[in-house]
Every structure is written in structure tokens, then in C-alpha cells.
Write a protein that holds these residues in place. Structure first.
Motif, PDB file in Angstrom:
ATOM      1  N   ARG A   1     -12.895  92.147 104.861  1.00 27.08           N
ATOM      2  CA  ARG A   1     -14.144  92.702 105.391  1.00 27.08           C
ATOM      3  C   ARG A   1     -15.362  91.961 104.841  1.00 27.08           C
ATOM      4  O   ARG A   1     -16.305  91.679 105.569  1.00 27.08           O
ATOM      5  CB  ARG A   1     -14.241  94.188 105.049  1.00 27.08           C
ATOM      6  N   GLU A   2     -15.337  91.642 103.536  1.00 30.92           N
ATOM      7  CA  GLU A   2     -16.498  90.978 102.942  1.00 30.92           C
ATOM      8  C   GLU A   2     -16.750  89.625 103.588  1.00 30.92           C
ATOM      9  O   GLU A   2     -17.882  89.282 103.919  1.00 30.92           O
ATOM     10  CB  GLU A   2     -16.320  90.812 101.430  1.00 30.92           C
TER      11      GLU A   2
ATOM     12  N   ILE B   1     -18.319  90.025 107.007  1.00 30.73           N
ATOM     13  CA  ILE B   1     -19.753  90.293 106.965  1.00 30.73           C
ATOM     14  C   ILE B   1     -20.521  89.019 106.650  1.00 30.73           C
ATOM     15  O   ILE B   1     -21.572  88.733 107.237  1.00 30.73           O
ATOM     16  CB  ILE B   1     -20.080  91.385 105.924  1.00 30.73           C
ATOM     17  N   ARG B   2     -19.997  88.216 105.711  1.00 29.88           N
ATOM     18  CA  ARG B   2     -20.652  86.946 105.369  1.00 29.88           C
ATOM     19  C   ARG B   2     -20.730  86.042 106.599  1.00 29.88           C
ATOM     20  O   ARG B   2     -21.748  85.390 106.845  1.00 29.88           O
ATOM     21  CB  ARG B   2     -19.889  86.246 104.241  1.00 29.88           C
TER      22      ARG B   2
ATOM     23  N   GLY C   1     -23.649  95.303 101.117  1.00 32.63           N
ATOM     24  CA  GLY C   1     -22.461  95.916 100.526  1.00 32.63           C
ATOM     25  C   GLY C   1     -22.637  97.375 100.190  1.00 32.63           C
ATOM     26  O   GLY C   1     -21.661  98.106  99.978  1.00 32.63           O
ATOM     27  N   GLU C   2     -23.897  97.835 100.127  1.00 37.25           N
ATOM     28  CA  GLU C   2     -24.162  99.246  99.847  1.00 37.25           C
ATOM     29  C   GLU C   2     -23.948 100.115 101.090  1.00 37.25           C
ATOM     30  O   GLU C   2     -23.915 101.332 100.999  1.00 37.25           O
ATOM     31  CB  GLU C   2     -25.620  99.407  99.371  1.00 37.25           C
TER      32      GLU C   2
ATOM     33  N   MET D   1     -25.826  89.936 100.778  1.00 33.74           N
ATOM     34  CA  MET D   1     -24.520  90.598 100.723  1.00 33.74           C
ATOM     35  C   MET D   1     -24.530  91.768  99.741  1.00 33.74           C
ATOM     36  O   MET D   1     -23.895  92.796  99.979  1.00 33.74           O
ATOM     37  CB  MET D   1     -23.435  89.592 100.325  1.00 33.74           C
ATOM     38  N   ALA D   2     -25.251  91.619  98.625  1.00 27.45           N
ATOM     39  CA  ALA D   2     -25.338  92.710  97.655  1.00 27.45           C
ATOM     40  C   ALA D   2     -26.000  93.929  98.285  1.00 27.45           C
ATOM     41  O   ALA D   2     -25.624  95.075  98.011  1.00 27.45           O
ATOM     42  CB  ALA D   2     -26.118  92.258  96.427  1.00 27.45           C
TER      43      ALA D   2
ATOM     44  N   TYR E   1     -13.697  84.934  98.810  1.00 29.12           N
ATOM     45  CA  TYR E   1     -14.095  85.928  99.806  1.00 29.12           C
ATOM     46  C   TYR E   1     -13.068  85.995 100.928  1.00 29.12           C
ATOM     47  O   TYR E   1     -12.657  84.962 101.449  1.00 29.12           O
ATOM     48  CB  TYR E   1     -15.474  85.580 100.375  1.00 29.12           C
TER      49      TYR E   1
ATOM     50  N   ALA F   1     -18.766 100.957 105.712  1.00 27.73           N
ATOM     51  CA  ALA F   1     -18.103 100.019 106.622  1.00 27.73           C
ATOM     52  C   ALA F   1     -18.166 100.541 108.053  1.00 27.73           C
ATOM     53  O   ALA F   1     -18.083 101.738 108.301  1.00 27.73           O
ATOM     54  CB  ALA F   1     -16.645  99.824 106.207  1.00 27.73           C
TER      55      ALA F   1
ATOM     56  N   GLU G   1     -26.071  85.726  98.699  1.00 27.16           N
ATOM     57  CA  GLU G   1     -25.499  86.682  97.750  1.00 27.16           C
ATOM     58  C   GLU G   1     -26.372  87.926  97.632  1.00 27.16           C
ATOM     59  O   GLU G   1     -25.867  89.047  97.509  1.00 27.16           O
ATOM     60  CB  GLU G   1     -25.304  86.024  96.376  1.00 27.16           C
TER      61      GLU G   1
ATOM     62  N   LYS H   1     -25.827  91.036  89.498  1.00 24.98           N
ATOM     63  CA  LYS H   1     -25.683  91.379  90.903  1.00 24.98           C
ATOM     64  C   LYS H   1     -26.612  90.524  91.755  1.00 24.98           C
ATOM     65  O   LYS H   1     -27.819  90.492  91.532  1.00 24.98           O
ATOM     66  CB  LYS H   1     -26.013  92.860  91.119  1.00 24.98           C
TER      67      LYS H   1
END
Length: 424
Positions: free
Chosen positions: A13-14, A17-18, A326-327, A322-323, A10, A330, A319, A113
């Protein structure tokens, strides 16, 4: 070269966010007076496979290994059993005790997912808290956490002891209670016909299956309906449900926390209340977290089946969160200040950056090797509002040129003035 299936790196950006999710949960854990803990990744296989641990399905997914001396070990598949081990090994810990832990766990299961083989869990546990206070506090924590993350949720909850009382009234033998509970828990996924098919395979009597079919045919039955139908008023599990239901209503969570008599969760060690968190909008169908009460594990680990340590916990699935996040599109966010040395003024740039960092301002120092126009365009694209330029004129005046990328303005200031303006 590739990553092992179900494992990821990771960054960018990801990862940002985490980190935001993680810091949100950490802040809440500490506000709720949980103490940080870090348990071992490696554990004795005997501990992880004990009959007090996670159940057959989890054990099939456990990573097992052997060290150089032939000792049987395993990677932790959750944070609950290692926590129970810590309490069992340290009888001097003063109870009641509250801890939180954020760490990786490992399961060799199917990858999809929100479900990986190496993933982060964020847990909070309370030992020495009989119900319903512990459950209510953790539900409040969950509601606040997802409010801060701007995710609408519903917390579905039930009580395994109460569900066991229903099964007993239906004529299900005690030794089959857990197996039947796990089938009922699949109602939302496989429907009543799928659940009934599993129940037939378990060899239950026609009378028991008939009674359970009546239960499945009830549309969202309330606790009161079930207690009346199966004549369970005054039973221990029914009293636990009643106490928690009343407390949930009194603290204003009745709209968020919904009683679900079919819920039991997969882990075998739960002894009372269980709950699971779902996205209320329906965009994401998998669980975002869950937990429950497990009063028996710690006593059994210390070899005292006659002693219970009233314990309840909750786990947030990073996870899955985050899934869902992630939708979302940004968001442009500022990322501190960029200091750009012009010409041979890198020492002055580093000195200015040190002063800004000491003031708590996130600061990056450019290499000064690109054309200034490209560097400024890159900073703007990253959402950096303030840029500091240091060249011959600025160094001679012992000042910095502070450029506001939003206002499209600039001024000559001291490093102290720059820090106040940026922080302000």
C-alpha cells in the motif's frame, strides 16, 4: 540483517501511494511544459563542496567517497547543483529551458519523521526566466499539485534581497547577512528569545540587535509596513517583492501564498525569492516542499561571475508528503481484474490475460492451486471488482465467465466483451 538507519524499502500500500504522488507530480510537470531530466548520483567532490553550492550545514551531511584511482567524489545531496552542472556543461541548450527530475538524494543527517538519509526529491526548475513569472508559475503548480493530493497548504514566501535590505538598514554588516538570515528563519521553531540569543552570539552591535528585536516583535508585518518602516521603497529587493505580490493577487493565489519576512531557507545559493510549503491544517509541522530563485550559480560554475542565468526552482518532499498521507485511513481501491484457471486451463487463462493487458487493463493471473472460495474471498478483500473464471465449459465455448464481485453477478462472454465491460 537490517537496513541502514534512515533508509527504507517500499512495497504494498505504501508504495502504491508513493506511485500515486509521483504520477500526480509527473503529470503536472509535463502539463506545465517541463522536460524530464536524469542527473548523476555521483559527482566530483569539488562541485558539491564549491562555495556556490549548499552551505556548511548541507556539506557536513554529504556522503563522501573515493574511487579506485583516489578521486574525491560525493553523492548528490539535492537535485539543484547537478541541474546547474548540466546547464553549465551544455551551453547549446536553448533558453529559456524548463526541466523536472524525480530521483533519490542522500544526506548523512539526523533521522526523524519525514527526514531520512536516502530520500526522493521531486524538482522542477526554470532557467532563463527573470521574476516574477517563474515564481508565480511554480506557486501555481504547487497549489494544483496539493489540491489533487487533497492536502490543504499555505505557501510562505519572502525575498532574500529584500531581507538583506532590511538587515542593511538595521546596521548588520553585509558579511553577516546570511548568518543572521538563517537565525531569523528559525523564529517559528525557537521563538524570538531563541533568535535573539543566537544574534547576541554573532557579535552584532547593541543598536543592530535592538532594531532586529523590534522586527521580531512585529506581529506578521506586511511588506508595505516593512518597506515604510525601513524606507526601502524603490530598492531592488522591495521592487521584486512588490511585483510578485501583485502577480500573486492577480492570479488568485493571495489566499494560499502568504508573505513571511523572516523566511530565508537554509541553502546559501538563493539570491531572491524563497518559498516553503506547509500543511495548512497544522497536522504536520515540517515543510512539504520549497524552493526559490538562484540566479548566480550557473554563471559561477562556468567561471563567469559577471553573467547571471535567471533561474528559479521548486522541490517537493516525497517523504514529508508520505508522512502526512500516512496519517489518513486506507482507501479501498480497485486493482484490475483477476483471471483464475480452473483445472488444466492455464494456457487459456494466460491468453485471455494477454488480450486484457493489450486493452490497457491491469490483469493478474491466479495460480489456480487454492480452493476457489478462498481465492474469491482474497480478491474481494483486495478491492478487485472483476474476476474471470476459465474451466472446461468456458474453454469448450471459447468464452470467459466474468464475475462482478460488487453486483454478485456473472455471465459468459467473449474476451472482447469482457474487456469492454471491465473498461467501461
Amino acid at each position: 540483517m537490517q537496513n541502514v538507519k534512515g533508509t527504507y524499502d517500499y512495497f504494498g500500500r505504501e508504495q502504491a501511494i508513493r506511485q500515486k504522488v509521483r504520477s500526480t507530480l509527473t503529470e503536472l510537470f509535463e502539463v506545465y511544459d517541463f522536460e524530464a531530466m536524469d542527473t548523476t548520483l555521483l559527482n566530483e567532490l569539488e562541485l558539491l563542496t564549491s562555495k556556490y553550492a549548499g552551505g556548511d550545514e548541507i556539506l557536513r551531511e554529504m556522503y563522501q567517497l573515493t574511487d579506485q584511482r583516489g578521486r574525491q567524489l560525493g553523492l548528490r545531496y539535492d537535485l539543484t547543483i547537478p541541474f546547474a552542472k548540466v546547464i553549465a556543461l551544455n551551453p547549446g541548450i536553448e533558453l529559456p529551458y524548463k526541466r523536472y527530475e524525480i530521483g533519490k538524494v542522500f544526506r548523512d543527517g539526523p533521522v526523524k519523521k519525514g527526514r531520512l538519509r536516502e530520500f526522493l526529491q521531486c524538482d522542477a526548475d526554470m532557467v532563463g526566466f527573470p521574476g516574477p513569472q517563474g515564481e508565480a508559475e511554480l506557486m501555481m503548480l504547487a497549489a494544483e499539485a496539493f489540491r489533487r493530493l487533497e492536502i490543504p497548504i499555505v505557501v510562505k514566501w519572502n525575498n532574500r534581497r529584500f531581507l538583506g535590505e532590511i538587515l542593511e538598514a538595521a546596521g548588520v554588516p553585509p558579511e553577516q547577512h546570511l548568518s543572521v538570515m538563517l537565525s531569523l528563519d528559525k523564529l517559528a521553531k525557537i521563538g524570538s528569545s531563541g533568535v535573539l540569543a543566537e544574534l547576541y552570539e554573532k557579535g552584532l552591535t547593541p543598536a543592530a540587535i535592538g532594531t532586529l528585536k523590534e522586527l521580531l516583535d512585529m506581529e506578521t508585518p506586511s511588506f508595505e509596513e516593512l518597506a515604510d518602516k525601513y524606507r526601502l521603497a524603490g530598492q531592488p529587493g522591495a521592487l521584486e517583492v512588490l511585483a510578485l505580490q501583485q502577480l500573486i493577487a492577480e492570479i488568485g493565489l493571495a489566499g494560499t501564498c502568504v508573505f513571511d519576512p523572516y523566511l530565508s531557507r537554509g541553502l546559501s545559493f538563493y539570491t531572491g525569492t524563497v518559498y516553503e510549503i506547509f500543511d495548512a491544517s497544522g497536522v504536520y509541522s515540517s515543510s512539504l516542499g520549497g524552493g526559490g530563485r538562484y540566479d548566480a550559480i550557473i554563471g559561477k560554475l562556468v567561471g563567469r561571475d559577471d553573467i547571471e542565468y535567471p533561474t528559479v526552482g521548486i522541490s517537493f518532499g516525497m517523504e514529508s508528503i508520505m508522512a502526512l498521507l500516512g496519517e489518513r485511513p486506507a482507501r479501498e481501491e480497485t486493482s484490475g481484474v483477476l483471471v483464475i484457471p480452473i483445472g488444466e486451463y492455464l494456457p487459456q487463462a494466460l491468453t485471455a490475460a494477454a488480450a486484457l493487458r493489450a486493452a490497457g487493463i491491469r490483469t493478474a493471473v491466479d495460480t489456480g492451486k487454492r480452493k476457489l472460495k478462498k481465492t474469491l474471498a482474497s480478491a474481494s478483500a483486495k478491492g478487485i471488482r472483476y474476476v474471470i473464471l476459465i474451466g472446461e465449459n468456458e474453454a469448450a465455448a471459447d468464452k470467459l465467465r466474468l464475475k462482478d464481485m460488487v453486483q454478485q453477478s456473472e455471465e459468459l462472454v467473449t474476451v472482447e466483451e469482457a474487456a469492454r465491460r471491465i473498461a467501461g
